[in-house]
Design an enzyme around this catalytic site. Sequence first.
Site, PDB file in Angstrom:
ATOM      1  N   HIS A   1     -32.160  -6.059   7.229  1.00 22.57           N
ATOM      2  CA  HIS A   1     -32.663  -5.509   5.963  1.00 22.57           C
ATOM      3  C   HIS A   1     -32.395  -6.541   4.879  1.00 22.57           C
ATOM      4  CE1 HIS A   1     -28.370  -4.947   5.593  1.00 22.57           C
ATOM      5  NE2 HIS A   1     -28.535  -4.866   4.279  1.00 22.57           N
TER       6      HIS A   1
ATOM      7  N   ASP B   1     -31.294  -6.705   0.573  1.00 20.30           N
ATOM      8  CA  ASP B   1     -30.684  -5.818  -0.422  1.00 20.30           C
ATOM      9  C   ASP B   1     -31.591  -5.667  -1.645  1.00 20.30           C
ATOM     10  OD1 ASP B   1     -28.519  -5.560   1.279  1.00 20.30           O
ATOM     11  OD2 ASP B   1     -27.400  -7.188   0.343  1.00 20.30           O
TER      12      ASP B   1
ATOM     13  N   HIS C   1     -30.532  -9.682   6.681  1.00 24.06           N
ATOM     14  CA  HIS C   1     -29.210  -9.801   7.303  1.00 24.06           C
ATOM     15  C   HIS C   1     -28.911  -8.496   8.020  1.00 24.06           C
ATOM     16  CE1 HIS C   1     -28.767  -8.345   3.160  1.00 24.06           C
ATOM     17  NE2 HIS C   1     -27.690  -7.681   3.567  1.00 24.06           N
TER      18      HIS C   1
ATOM     19  N   ARG D   1     -14.462  -2.340  11.880  1.00 24.64           N
ATOM     20  CA  ARG D   1     -14.688  -3.402  10.894  1.00 24.64           C
ATOM     21  C   ARG D   1     -14.964  -2.777   9.526  1.00 24.64           C
ATOM     22  NH1 ARG D   1     -19.609  -5.953   9.181  1.00 24.64           N
ATOM     23  NH2 ARG D   1     -19.056  -7.899   8.128  1.00 24.64           N
TER      24      ARG D   1
HETATM   25  O1  LIG Z   1     -21.055  -5.253   6.421  1.00 28.44           O
HETATM   26  C1  LIG Z   1     -21.703  -6.269   6.258  1.00 28.44           C
HETATM   27  O2  LIG Z   1     -21.261  -7.387   6.563  1.00 28.44           O
HETATM   28  C2  LIG Z   1     -23.104  -6.207   5.689  1.00 28.44           C
HETATM   29  C3  LIG Z   1     -23.394  -4.940   4.950  1.00 28.44           C
HETATM   30  C4  LIG Z   1     -24.709  -4.935   4.247  1.00 28.44           C
HETATM   31  O3  LIG Z   1     -25.544  -5.760   4.470  1.00 28.44           O
HETATM   32  C5  LIG Z   1     -25.006  -3.883   3.246  1.00 28.44           C
HETATM   33  O4  LIG Z   1     -24.204  -2.945   3.076  1.00 28.44           O
HETATM   34  O5  LIG Z   1     -26.064  -3.984   2.578  1.00 28.44           O
HETATM   35 FE   LIG Z   2     -27.113  -5.744   2.932  1.00 29.79          FE
END
Ligand SMILES: O=C(O)CCC(=O)C(=O)O
Ligand SMILES: [Fe+2]
Length: 380
Positions: free
Chosen positions: A252, A254, A308, A318
């Site tokens: 996705h 952001d 990403h 995690r």
């Molecule tokens: O947790 C991550 O490393 C990425 C999270 C992410 O891309 C998001 O929350 O938009």
């Molecule tokens: Fe993200």
Amino acid sequence: MTAGAALASDSEGVTILHENGEGKAANPGRSPMYSMQAFLEGKLKLEEFARSEEERPTVPHNVFDETLPIIDIGALKDGTPEERANNVAIMLEAAKSWGFFKITNHGVPLEVVKQVEVNGKEFFALPMERKLLVRAPDFVFGYTGGSPLTWKSKWWLEGLMIKVTDDALDELVAQVYPDEGEFAARFKKDLKSFFSPMHELSRFIVEELTQALGLERDSFTRLESPNSNCTGRMNHYPVCTDPDVVLGIPPHADTQMLGILYQDDVGGLQVLKDDEWVGIKPDDSTFVVNIGDTFQAVSNGILRSSPHRAVVNAKKDRYSTIYFYGIDNTITLTVPTELVTEDRPLKYRPFTVSEHRKYIVDNEAPLHSARHLLIDPQAT
Ligand SMILES: O=C(O)CCC(=O)C(=O)O
Ligand SMILES: [Fe+2]
């Protein structure tokens, strides 16, 4: 469809799965059920998170590429003219080619973000009914135990999205911790200590990039308003017995201008670079910065909002902690004329951030989410 649930539309017209008023949600009847919530409540099986062959993670959580550029923020602020020019040039190039870079000497103490992470762990460890007290009604602010259950894509994570205003924070904490005890006070205090320097840091980076594009430094930051969706986001990716077939968060981009992310030492963040998935190594001396769709569009596509994802693993939960910097949601944003040239004609149409966010939610967070903002969506 899962038992005890029904389809309904929320006020923004997003069709999501709602529970039949069960539980003690602040907003019963309007709140969607989410994938990880459903899994933890025994209403969704692990197999239902399985991705298609093409979508499965090809790179494990602990394989990294270490070529992501690192920008020295200290040198950008106080360095010699050469150091400044050098860092600005590397940052602009990284924002164009990767859409991602790491920052060091950023001035935000590690303890500040670590403490937010510790509190986040305590929040995620609460019983589900407590977390549901702040369940996000529309996938924007609050507890999102995964992806809305109506979405085809089932995300293996739970998240907490917090609007960065004192009122919103007070309200959220009062709902989860009505006794107003010591933990509630610490939770609020630590988040405020995190939000304030992260906001300044985000503004600084946006302004440096804006200036590097040849614009007035505050061309975009002056569009901040009480309607800006600056957001703190905490993600929790539980261990998964089948990490090769699920994704924590699928590919996705952001929504907002910029994100600044801290990840714990587990690993799992991956960026699409030149059509290859590249793992970003966790590292306590840096944060990871990424350009969001809004910055890509208002820069006429000069800056890149890269897809990403987060992959999960079978050994360790995690956590990631992010600050998203946004500008006003409701005003119509247009590309500054300075960024339109004969070589680079106008690519993006006028839009509002809230319209874009709604598109993303309505379309289940599509991979090329900014494409609908192009004047010619067929052009890439
Ligand atoms: O947790 C991550 O490393 C990425 C999270 C992410 O891309 C998001 O929350 O938009
Ligand atoms: Fe993200």
